[in-house]
Design a protein around this motif. Structure first.
Motif, PDB file in Angstrom:
ATOM      1  N   VAL A   1      92.471 125.385  27.789  1.00  0.00           N
ATOM      2  CA  VAL A   1      93.590 126.435  27.056  1.00  0.00           C
ATOM      3  C   VAL A   1      94.801 125.351  26.899  1.00  0.00           C
ATOM      4  O   VAL A   1      95.281 124.813  27.773  1.00  0.00           O
TER       5      VAL A   1
ATOM      6  N   VAL B   1      95.942 133.034  26.201  1.00  0.00           N
ATOM      7  CA  VAL B   1      94.528 133.480  26.122  1.00  0.00           C
ATOM      8  C   VAL B   1      94.260 134.825  26.996  1.00  0.00           C
ATOM      9  O   VAL B   1      94.795 135.206  27.901  1.00  0.00           O
TER      10      VAL B   1
ATOM     11  N   GLU C   1      92.039 132.220  22.765  1.00  0.00           N
ATOM     12  CA  GLU C   1      93.397 132.166  22.485  1.00  0.00           C
ATOM     13  C   GLU C   1      93.701 133.371  21.464  1.00  0.00           C
ATOM     14  O   GLU C   1      92.987 133.638  20.491  1.00  0.00           O
TER      15      GLU C   1
END
Length: 176
Positions: free
Chosen positions: A125, A131, A138
């Motif tokens: 991430v 997210v 995302e």
């Protein structure tokens, strides 16, 4: 606080551990970190490292696999009922309530994982992103207001822990 084999938890005197929280084995809690009610940090397979000023909220489970420790950076907020398993969460990130982060995943600095999200094994991430979903994807870059909230939330939990310690509520055996 429990020993597992020869591994004992290591806690800074300024760390807060709420009643009912279980801290087992190879776990390190840095200064100003907090572990809240009914959280379980079970470092029996590999280490769990909770950075300065980070909070592990109520009902969260933190566990490892033999080759996958859990590393939580500084000023991280881990919301209620989260599962962190063999992953890395970098400084200033926030993990929303009920999220699950799996082995080898990396949550970069200042990222936000939405409530209920599932971050898959080895997923990255990126810093400063939001997210969400199952599996987590995302959604957007964080705004300045979002980033300010992440900082505020970590600071709020540090202050809350100090209040509890001041009331004499702290299971940390080396705590004040």
């Amino acid at each position: 606080m429990y020993r597992y084999g020869k591994q004992f938890p290591k806690m800074d005197p300024d760390a807060f551990v709420a009643p009912g929280a279980q801290v087992i084995g190879q776990v390190e809690l840095a200064a100003g970190s907090s572990v809240w009610f009914n959280a379980v940090l079970r470092g029996d397979e590999a280490g769990i490292f909770i950075g300065e000023g980070s909070n592990i909220q109520d009902g969260t489970v933190v566990h490892t696999d033999a080759n996958d420790p859990v590393k939580v950076g500084r000023n991280v907020t881990v919301g209620h009922n989260v599962t962190l398993h063999g992953c890395t969460v970098e400084d200033g990130a926030l993990i929303g309530m009920g999220a699950t982060i799996l082995n080898g995943a990396v949550i970069k600095k200042g990222a936000l994982v939405a409530a209920g999200a599932l971050v898959l094994e080895h997923q990255i991430v990126e810093a400063g992103t939001l997210v969400a979903g199952v599996p987590a994807k995302e959604r957007r870059k964080l705004t300045n207001e979002n980033a300010a909230y992440l900082k505020y939330d970590a600071e709020h939990y540090m202050e809350q822990a100090k209040r509890y310690i001041g009331m004499g509520i702290n299971q940390n055996p080396v705590g004040k």
